[in-house]
Design a protein around this motif. Sequence first.
Motif, PDB file in Angstrom:
ATOM      1  N   ASP A 155       0.846  -1.183   0.000  1.00  0.00           N
ATOM      2  CA  ASP A 155       0.000   0.000   0.000  1.00  0.00           C
ATOM      3  C   ASP A 155       0.885   1.237   0.000  1.00  0.00           C
ATOM      4  OD1 ASP A 155      -1.945   1.922   0.353  1.00  0.00           O
ATOM      5  OD2 ASP A 155      -2.140   1.575   2.504  1.00  0.00           O
ATOM      6  N   ARG A 156       1.030   1.900  -1.161  1.00  0.00           N
ATOM      7  CA  ARG A 156       1.836   3.111  -1.287  1.00  0.00           C
ATOM      8  C   ARG A 156       3.209   2.934  -0.628  1.00  0.00           C
ATOM      9  NH1 ARG A 156       0.535   7.485   1.091  1.00  0.00           N
ATOM     10  NH2 ARG A 156      -0.765   6.580   2.718  1.00  0.00           N
ATOM     11  N   PRO A 157       4.036   2.053  -1.131  1.00  0.00           N
ATOM     12  CA  PRO A 157       5.310   1.770  -0.475  1.00  0.00           C
ATOM     13  C   PRO A 157       6.303   2.925  -0.495  1.00  0.00           C
ATOM     14  CG  PRO A 157       5.207   0.693  -2.608  1.00  0.00           C
ATOM     15  CD  PRO A 157       3.839   1.239  -2.342  1.00  0.00           C
ATOM     16  N   ALA A 158       6.146   3.854  -1.443  1.00  0.00           N
ATOM     17  CA  ALA A 158       7.069   4.988  -1.543  1.00  0.00           C
ATOM     18  C   ALA A 158       6.291   6.248  -1.875  1.00  0.00           C
ATOM     19  CB  ALA A 158       8.117   4.717  -2.617  1.00  0.00           C
ATOM     20  N   PRO A 159       6.765   7.395  -1.426  1.00  0.00           N
ATOM     21  CA  PRO A 159       6.088   8.651  -1.778  1.00  0.00           C
ATOM     22  C   PRO A 159       6.236   8.941  -3.270  1.00  0.00           C
ATOM     23  CG  PRO A 159       8.153   9.091  -0.643  1.00  0.00           C
ATOM     24  CD  PRO A 159       7.946   7.616  -0.574  1.00  0.00           C
ATOM     25  N   THR A 160       5.289   9.680  -3.807  1.00  0.00           N
ATOM     26  CA  THR A 160       5.329  10.023  -5.231  1.00  0.00           C
ATOM     27  C   THR A 160       6.085  11.319  -5.488  1.00  0.00           C
ATOM     28  OG1 THR A 160       3.195  11.162  -5.041  1.00  0.00           O
ATOM     29  CG2 THR A 160       3.152   8.823  -5.657  1.00  0.00           C
ATOM     30  N   VAL A 161       6.477  12.011  -4.425  1.00  0.00           N
ATOM     31  CA  VAL A 161       7.232  13.256  -4.543  1.00  0.00           C
ATOM     32  C   VAL A 161       8.475  13.147  -3.662  1.00  0.00           C
ATOM     33  CG1 VAL A 161       5.180  14.639  -5.016  1.00  0.00           C
ATOM     34  CG2 VAL A 161       5.950  14.335  -2.645  1.00  0.00           C
ATOM     35  N   ALA A 162       9.429  14.022  -3.921  1.00  0.00           N
ATOM     36  CA  ALA A 162      10.623  14.056  -3.080  1.00  0.00           C
ATOM     37  C   ALA A 162      10.246  14.516  -1.679  1.00  0.00           C
ATOM     38  CB  ALA A 162      11.661  14.996  -3.680  1.00  0.00           C
ATOM     39  N   LEU A 163      10.797  13.859  -0.671  1.00  0.00           N
ATOM     40  CA  LEU A 163      10.499  14.232   0.702  1.00  0.00           C
ATOM     41  C   LEU A 163      11.315  15.457   1.114  1.00  0.00           C
ATOM     42  CD1 LEU A 163      10.242  10.813   2.566  1.00  0.00           C
ATOM     43  CD2 LEU A 163       8.486  12.130   1.381  1.00  0.00           C
ATOM     44  N   PRO A 164      10.748  16.301   1.962  1.00  0.00           N
ATOM     45  CA  PRO A 164      11.487  17.487   2.410  1.00  0.00           C
ATOM     46  C   PRO A 164      12.598  17.095   3.372  1.00  0.00           C
ATOM     47  CG  PRO A 164       9.417  17.306   3.591  1.00  0.00           C
ATOM     48  CD  PRO A 164       9.397  16.230   2.547  1.00  0.00           C
ATOM     49  N   SER A 165      13.721  17.756   3.261  1.00  0.00           N
ATOM     50  CA  SER A 165      14.829  17.528   4.179  1.00  0.00           C
ATOM     51  C   SER A 165      15.539  18.857   4.421  1.00  0.00           C
ATOM     52  CB  SER A 165      15.811  16.490   3.620  1.00  0.00           C
ATOM     53  OG  SER A 165      16.378  16.934   2.405  1.00  0.00           O
ATOM     54  N   VAL A 166      16.387  18.872   5.434  1.00  0.00           N
ATOM     55  CA  VAL A 166      17.157  20.063   5.781  1.00  0.00           C
ATOM     56  C   VAL A 166      18.620  19.665   5.764  1.00  0.00           C
ATOM     57  CG1 VAL A 166      17.652  21.764   7.572  1.00  0.00           C
ATOM     58  CG2 VAL A 166      15.311  20.955   7.241  1.00  0.00           C
ATOM     59  N   LYS A 167      19.412  20.348   4.960  1.00  0.00           N
ATOM     60  CA  LYS A 167      20.842  20.014   4.911  1.00  0.00           C
ATOM     61  C   LYS A 167      21.606  20.921   5.872  1.00  0.00           C
ATOM     62  CE  LYS A 167      24.644  18.908   1.849  1.00  0.00           C
ATOM     63  NZ  LYS A 167      25.126  18.807   0.457  1.00  0.00           N
ATOM     64  N   THR A 168      21.680  20.475   7.103  1.00  0.00           N
ATOM     65  CA  THR A 168      22.416  21.203   8.128  1.00  0.00           C
ATOM     66  C   THR A 168      23.918  21.008   7.922  1.00  0.00           C
ATOM     67  OG1 THR A 168      20.624  20.885   9.704  1.00  0.00           O
ATOM     68  CG2 THR A 168      22.791  21.374  10.619  1.00  0.00           C
ATOM     69  N   ASP A 169      24.681  22.066   8.093  1.00  0.00           N
ATOM     70  CA  ASP A 169      26.140  21.963   8.057  1.00  0.00           C
ATOM     71  C   ASP A 169      26.590  21.355   9.379  1.00  0.00           C
ATOM     72  OD1 ASP A 169      28.860  22.179   7.894  1.00  0.00           O
ATOM     73  OD2 ASP A 169      28.912  24.330   7.498  1.00  0.00           O
ATOM     74  N   LEU A 170      26.759  20.036   9.398  1.00  0.00           N
ATOM     75  CA  LEU A 170      27.048  19.335  10.642  1.00  0.00           C
ATOM     76  C   LEU A 170      28.369  19.787  11.258  1.00  0.00           C
ATOM     77  CD1 LEU A 170      25.953  15.736   9.557  1.00  0.00           C
ATOM     78  CD2 LEU A 170      24.597  17.464  10.759  1.00  0.00           C
ATOM     79  N   ALA A 171      29.331  20.122  10.422  1.00  0.00           N
ATOM     80  CA  ALA A 171      30.641  20.527  10.936  1.00  0.00           C
ATOM     81  C   ALA A 171      30.587  21.864  11.669  1.00  0.00           C
ATOM     82  CB  ALA A 171      31.646  20.596   9.792  1.00  0.00           C
ATOM     83  N   SER A 172      29.569  22.669  11.378  1.00  0.00           N
ATOM     84  CA  SER A 172      29.494  24.000  11.994  1.00  0.00           C
ATOM     85  C   SER A 172      28.661  24.025  13.269  1.00  0.00           C
ATOM     86  CB  SER A 172      28.905  25.006  10.998  1.00  0.00           C
ATOM     87  OG  SER A 172      27.525  24.741  10.784  1.00  0.00           O
ATOM     88  N   LEU A 173      28.024  22.905  13.630  1.00  0.00           N
ATOM     89  CA  LEU A 173      27.230  22.888  14.857  1.00  0.00           C
ATOM     90  C   LEU A 173      28.148  23.027  16.067  1.00  0.00           C
ATOM     91  CD1 LEU A 173      24.777  19.947  14.032  1.00  0.00           C
ATOM     92  CD2 LEU A 173      24.226  22.381  14.092  1.00  0.00           C
ATOM     93  N   PRO A 174      27.834  23.911  17.004  1.00  0.00           N
ATOM     94  CA  PRO A 174      28.705  24.093  18.177  1.00  0.00           C
ATOM     95  C   PRO A 174      28.824  22.800  18.970  1.00  0.00           C
ATOM     96  CG  PRO A 174      27.084  25.875  18.002  1.00  0.00           C
ATOM     97  CD  PRO A 174      26.678  24.839  17.008  1.00  0.00           C
ATOM     98  N   LEU A 175      30.043  22.361  19.213  1.00  0.00           N
ATOM     99  CA  LEU A 175      30.250  21.096  19.903  1.00  0.00           C
ATOM    100  C   LEU A 175      29.770  21.128  21.347  1.00  0.00           C
ATOM    101  CD1 LEU A 175      33.657  19.558  18.753  1.00  0.00           C
ATOM    102  CD2 LEU A 175      31.405  18.504  18.718  1.00  0.00           C
ATOM    103  N   ALA A 176      29.614  22.308  21.901  1.00  0.00           N
ATOM    104  CA  ALA A 176      29.121  22.400  23.276  1.00  0.00           C
ATOM    105  C   ALA A 176      27.637  22.058  23.366  1.00  0.00           C
ATOM    106  CB  ALA A 176      29.359  23.810  23.822  1.00  0.00           C
ATOM    107  N   GLN A 177      26.936  22.040  22.237  1.00  0.00           N
ATOM    108  CA  GLN A 177      25.510  21.721  22.228  1.00  0.00           C
ATOM    109  C   GLN A 177      25.299  20.222  22.039  1.00  0.00           C
ATOM    110  OE1 GLN A 177      23.906  24.326  19.087  1.00  0.00           O
ATOM    111  NE2 GLN A 177      22.753  25.366  20.688  1.00  0.00           N
ATOM    112  N   ASP A 178      24.421  19.643  22.864  1.00  0.00           N
ATOM    113  CA  ASP A 178      24.014  18.251  22.679  1.00  0.00           C
ATOM    114  C   ASP A 178      22.872  18.222  21.666  1.00  0.00           C
ATOM    115  OD1 ASP A 178      25.896  17.501  24.514  1.00  0.00           O
ATOM    116  OD2 ASP A 178      24.478  17.084  26.124  1.00  0.00           O
TER     117      ASP A 178
END
Length: 365
Positions: free
Chosen positions: A75-98
Motif C-alpha cells: 500500500d503506497r510503499p514509496a512517496p510520489t514526490v521528493a520528501l522534504p529535508s534540511v541540509k544542516t552543516d554538521l561541521a558547523s554545529l557548536p560542539l558544546a551543544q548536545d
Amino acid sequence: MKRWFKPGLGLLCAAGVSACAYIYPSTGQLHEPATLQASPQYRDGEFRNEVASPPRPGGLGFIMAVIRGRFEPRDRPAPTVALPSVKTDLASLPLAQDIVVWLGHSSYYVQIGGKRILVDPVFSSYAAPIPGMVRAFDGTSPYSIDELPQIDAVLITHDHYDHLDYRTMKGLAPKTRLVIAGLGNGAHLRHWGYPPEKIREMSWHATVEIAPGLLAHVLPAQHYSGRFMKRNQSLWASYALQTPQRKLYFSGDTGFGPHFAAIARRFDSFDFVALDAGQYNVRWADIHMNPEEASRAAEILNARALLSGHAGRFTLARHAWDEPFERALAASKGKRYRLLTPRIGEPVLLADPLQTFPYWWKGLE
C-alpha cells in the motif's frame, strides 16, 4: 570444429562475474566461531535472543524470501514526490551543544559530551548488496560522506544492509576514530580495511568509554543478524549514551520485550530515545516494533522525548510509507513523553524541551 561459445553467453558470464565482484565485498566476512563462544548470548553455534525467536533463513532461503516479498501487495510503499529535508552543516554545529540529527531510517548524527557520533550510518542511496534493490526515497539523501566532520565513534547495532553499509563504512574509515559493535561484527570491518585498534567488539551489558565523561553502553535487543551468509554469527545490540548531564537511547532493530524494563531499571530514565517503529509485519512481530509498541517502550524507559525511527527513507515492509508517522502521532496522545518529528537533517536540540517540529509528511501526496 563447431564453436560452442556464443557471444550472448559470453556477455552473460561477464555480467555475472562483474556482479559477483561488485557484490562480494559488501557481504562482509564471518568471525571464527571459536572467538565468539565466551559470550553468554552465543549458544549452539549462534547468537540468541533473551526471548526465543523463530529461525530466519540464510543463503538461498533468504534470497527466495526477498523475491517473494517483492511480489507481495503493498500500500503506497514509496512517496510520489521528493520528501522534504534540511541540509544542516554538521561541521558547523557548536560542539558544546548536545544535538541529535535524524539522517533517515535508523541513521543518526549525535553530538554529546563534546564528541561527534554516528549511529548506523547509511549514506548510500540503497540498502542492499545490489544497487537499486532497496532504493532510498527521493529527497532523503542530502548528505555525502565528504561533507561530514571527523567522527569520534560510530555505533553499529547489527549487520543488516540498512544499518551496516559497506560503501558508507569504507568512506568513513579515514575520518572515524572508533567503531563500536556487537561481537562478531569486527570481521566485517577488518575485511573492509579497518585496523583492529579502531574496533571495539562487545557483548551485551559492556561499556566503552568514548571520552572522559562519555560512556557508550552496549545493551540487549530482540533481533537477528546475517548478510546472506549463515545467520546469527554476529551480535545485535542497542545503545545508551551517557554523560553526567544526559542519557540517550538508540534501540536499533528490536521487537518489544522485557529488555526495556531491565534497561529502565539500570538507567531510571532517558532524555531522548530513538526507537524501531517503522518496518513492521505480522511475520516480524518478534523482531520489530509497531508504533504502538514503541510508544509502550518509551513509557517503560521513562523517556522525556521519543523519535520514532526506522522509517522515512527505505521501504522494507508492506504498509504505506507514511503510516508509521501517523500511528506514532496517534499513539503519543496523552503520553508523558514528547514526540519529535524532525525532517531528515533537522537538528533536535536536546537542551530545548520546547522545540517543536511540523508534521512534515502530511499533505505531500
